[in-house]
Enzyme design. Sequence first.
Site, PDB file in Angstrom:
ATOM      1  N   LYS A  27       0.952  -1.174  -0.036  1.00 19.32           N
ATOM      2  CA  LYS A  27      -0.030  -0.077  -0.049  1.00 19.32           C
ATOM      3  C   LYS A  27       0.981   1.262  -0.066  1.00 19.32           C
ATOM      4  CE  LYS A  27       0.562   1.469   4.581  1.00 19.32           C
ATOM      5  NZ  LYS A  27       0.813   2.628   5.050  1.00 19.32           N
TER       6      LYS A  27
ATOM      7  N   THR B  61      -3.796   5.620   3.369  1.00 19.81           N
ATOM      8  CA  THR B  61      -2.775   6.116   2.806  1.00 19.81           C
ATOM      9  C   THR B  61      -2.885   6.579   1.634  1.00 19.81           C
ATOM     10  OG1 THR B  61      -1.900   4.140   4.406  1.00 19.81           O
ATOM     11  CG2 THR B  61      -0.409   5.106   2.579  1.00 19.81           C
TER      12      THR B  61
END
Length: 335
Positions: free
Chosen positions: A194, A251
């Site tokens: 990620k 994120t």
Amino acid sequence: MSDIRRFAHVGVIGAGAWGTALAQVCARAGLRVSLQAREPEVVASVNQTHENLVFLPGVRLEPTIEAVADLSDLSACDLILAVAPAQHLRAALTAFGPHRQANAPVVLCAKGVEQGTLKLMTEVAAEALPDAPIAVLSGPSFAGEVARNLPAAVTLACADEALGREIAEAIATPTFRPYTANDLIGAEAGGAVKNVLAIACGVVEGKGLGRNAHASVITRGFAELTRLAVALGARPETLSGLCGLGDLVLTCSSAQSRNMSVGMALGQGLTLDQALAGKVSVAEGVASAPAVRALARKLGVETPICEAVAAILAGEVEVDAAIQGLLSRPLKPEA
């Protein structure tokens, strides 16, 4: 029924923003906390002013948190949170090994793939501390928000489910909620990939490509993340939880993300050196991108967005050319 006070003294390796926030969580949970920092100025500021002026300024820390300089100062701790950056984790755990209390579990809180070896953090820990019980902590959790006592939920993965519950019960607070799992690979693979995808979303933001493109990168990135994690042995359902989809959405959706902010700078035309200038905290995706690309190639997993990010960071392709390359890929069924 386990004694939830089995853990009384927590040692945190690494006093960056996330390590400091986790020290704050553990102190609020009623545990004694020793926060190890390499920087003398961090040790001094935490102990003297109850604030990490270098990595987490503006957040008042619990006065019971004790900052220490040496890993040997954690020898009495019965639970260890390893929050050193992914590319430094092996060295930190190896150095800590002689000082670890027998049977003290080690919770891995760094996210990444080790360069060179292409190993996940659990593999690194197994080699550095072969006798240590290992758990993984991952999920959508900006350090500043956690440190300021705002609500957050994370995944705490441990192969020994009873031990996982004990750790979760020991560090949980009314605003920090660990959900237990036993899929360590799923928990850590999502966190590693990620960060690379967050750089891609930052590029989209920096180039002003719009919300449609942003949502597309998150969604197609999630498909890449899941494919790679499953190839490593993870269960797909793990990636749909906090440590996968939850962490990815957070994120990739805020400039608070160090990785997304780097991507935004690249999208605005800055060089990588310029994008990283002045940052005191590590953007793990920059170091993990080439390792993620190499790992995906080794496993035969298609990860075009991660490939593009790695190529941009390596200076192999300009941002505009990378974007054009993604947009001109052949049409195919969604999978």
